[in-house]
Design a protein around this motif. Sequence first.
Motif, PDB file in Angstrom:
ATOM      1  N   LEU A 160      -6.893  14.033  -3.197  1.00 14.19           N
ATOM      2  CA  LEU A 160      -6.660  12.673  -3.684  1.00 14.19           C
ATOM      3  C   LEU A 160      -5.767  12.670  -4.922  1.00 14.19           C
ATOM      4  O   LEU A 160      -4.848  11.846  -5.028  1.00 14.19           O
ATOM      5  N   ASP A 217     -13.030   6.717   0.307  1.00 16.23           N
ATOM      6  CA  ASP A 217     -12.980   7.551   1.514  1.00 16.23           C
ATOM      7  C   ASP A 217     -13.258   9.011   1.172  1.00 16.23           C
ATOM      8  O   ASP A 217     -13.972   9.711   1.911  1.00 16.23           O
ATOM      9  N   ALA A 218     -12.697   9.494   0.046  1.00 19.20           N
ATOM     10  CA  ALA A 218     -12.955  10.874  -0.365  1.00 19.20           C
ATOM     11  C   ALA A 218     -14.434  11.066  -0.694  1.00 19.20           C
ATOM     12  O   ALA A 218     -15.036  12.096  -0.349  1.00 19.20           O
ATOM     13  N   LYS A 228      -9.715   2.616  -2.600  1.00 15.43           N
ATOM     14  CA  LYS A 228     -10.185   2.869  -1.232  1.00 15.43           C
ATOM     15  C   LYS A 228     -10.006   4.338  -0.864  1.00 15.43           C
ATOM     16  O   LYS A 228     -10.863   4.928  -0.190  1.00 15.43           O
ATOM     17  N   TRP A 229      -8.896   4.942  -1.297  1.00 13.85           N
ATOM     18  CA  TRP A 229      -8.722   6.379  -1.081  1.00 13.85           C
ATOM     19  C   TRP A 229      -9.880   7.146  -1.718  1.00 13.85           C
ATOM     20  O   TRP A 229     -10.414   8.085  -1.119  1.00 13.85           O
ATOM     21  N   HIS A 243      -5.990  -0.164  -2.802  1.00 13.18           N
ATOM     22  CA  HIS A 243      -5.871   0.923  -1.839  1.00 13.18           C
ATOM     23  C   HIS A 243      -6.122   2.280  -2.484  1.00 13.18           C
ATOM     24  O   HIS A 243      -6.630   3.197  -1.840  1.00 13.18           O
ATOM     25  N   VAL A 244      -5.768   2.417  -3.762  1.00 14.31           N
ATOM     26  CA  VAL A 244      -6.043   3.679  -4.457  1.00 14.31           C
ATOM     27  C   VAL A 244      -7.551   3.897  -4.569  1.00 14.31           C
ATOM     28  O   VAL A 244      -8.056   5.001  -4.319  1.00 14.31           O
ATOM     29  N   ALA A 300      -2.191  12.991  -3.953  1.00 12.64           N
ATOM     30  CA  ALA A 300      -1.625  11.731  -3.447  1.00 12.64           C
ATOM     31  C   ALA A 300      -1.302  10.783  -4.592  1.00 12.64           C
ATOM     32  O   ALA A 300      -0.278  10.087  -4.578  1.00 12.64           O
ATOM     33  N   ASP A 346       0.856  -1.185   0.000  1.00 11.97           N
ATOM     34  CA  ASP A 346       0.000   0.000   0.000  1.00 11.97           C
ATOM     35  C   ASP A 346       0.898   1.243   0.000  1.00 11.97           C
ATOM     36  O   ASP A 346       2.076   1.145  -0.309  1.00 11.97           O
ATOM     37  N   LYS A 377     -15.050   8.853  -8.456  1.00  7.44           N
ATOM     38  CA  LYS A 377     -14.631   7.572  -7.879  1.00  7.44           C
ATOM     39  C   LYS A 377     -14.680   6.467  -8.909  1.00  7.44           C
ATOM     40  O   LYS A 377     -13.736   5.666  -9.046  1.00  7.44           O
TER      41      LYS A 377
END
Length: 424
Positions: free
Chosen positions: A356, A255-256, A251-252, A248-249, A359, A224, A321
């Motif tokens: 995001l 979350d956003a 998932k980011w 995990h990307v 990142a 991750d 997303k």
Amino acid sequence: MRSSRIWTRLLGVEKAVIEGVEVEESEADEIDPGDVLIVVHARPARGRRLRCGVCERRCGKYDNGEGRRRWRALDLGTLRAVIEAEAPRVLCPEHGVTVASVPWARHGAGHTLAFDDTVAWLATCCSKTTVTQLMRIGWRTVGSICERVWADVEASVDLFAGLRRIGIDEISYKKRHKYLTIVVDHDSGRLVWAAAGRDKDTLHTFFDALGAERAGKITHVSADGAEWIDAVVAARCPGAVRCMDPFHVVKWATDALDVVRRDVWNAERGGKGRTTRGSKSLKKARFALWKNPEDLTAGQQAQLAFIAAAHPLLHRAYLLKEGLRMALKQGKDATEVLWDWVIWARRCRIPAFVDLQRAIVRHWDAIIAAAEHNLSNGLIESTNTKIRLITRLAFGFKSPDALIALAMLSLGGHRPQLPGRQLA
């Protein structure tokens, strides 16, 4: 067949001489008071006497130790059985004064080899209650046995042979931020290493065990976005392709999206904590926003249609997303598609997605490498799920070493075999 030979076969021992067998009543303070105990008197065969218990080297006798002692053997039918023998001490040039080895048990163990191997096999296949009741031992004893059996396996096989593509992750095994760092082999699907801790020093321990030569042969590392993993991998195997797990990307992004949903939900309530019809609809729409479009039910599709009409900002976040999720599936074309998504996110005027995209740009090379090489942490996430089940089973072990031993026996590709069975 001689009776002594029959007893060695019944007990699963080798290179031992049976001197006699007797029956005695269990003491009142034992597990099964009043039950019958089979006591088998034995001694090591001539070539196995007076050897160091650690290295098996032939040594001179030091003294008689504490006299005769007993080792728990497999039950004979419904009756418990033990092997009783002398336990002298020897003077080893390397290990000093130590108890002499016996051919039927590991050094320092109170159970026979066959007993240990049976318990380890049961622990990887059965429930906690089944193991403890069938073998008539405590659960902590099961943990100690797993550690002994895994130590033998670890000493006899090369766990790091042929490692080329590995995945690294951490998993919580106890409250108060207790973690294990685990490493899996993408090619074989095996769990190859685990240790307590979640920091650079813990991961450096893995690369120390791997060695510089083998670390140089690692071609791909998936993980991750943890900075402590990135730093160690860059230092210990700089030639490896670093792959950022797409899961995990996404998932980011999820979350956003949830940050945006909560903001819209609070705005719908007027900032006063009152529940309105609109806020209820938004709360129920969480799963519709999280799920992939192809998995939506008819009701969830209707919820999305309501959000598109009533809350365009939230719907735009949902589209961002989904756009990111699809961009990561483009394989070798992911670079161009993902960059188009970054430009879109920069201009979306949604703070959570602006952060995001920053990142994603920071981890750009690793994310693109994962898409191009079709490498993700799916295998390691599957391993984590299995370890979580083992963690629930291992509740009560006094140390993480017993949990690690049980996980390695279950998932490391070297499951214990039942004594006396032919390998499949």
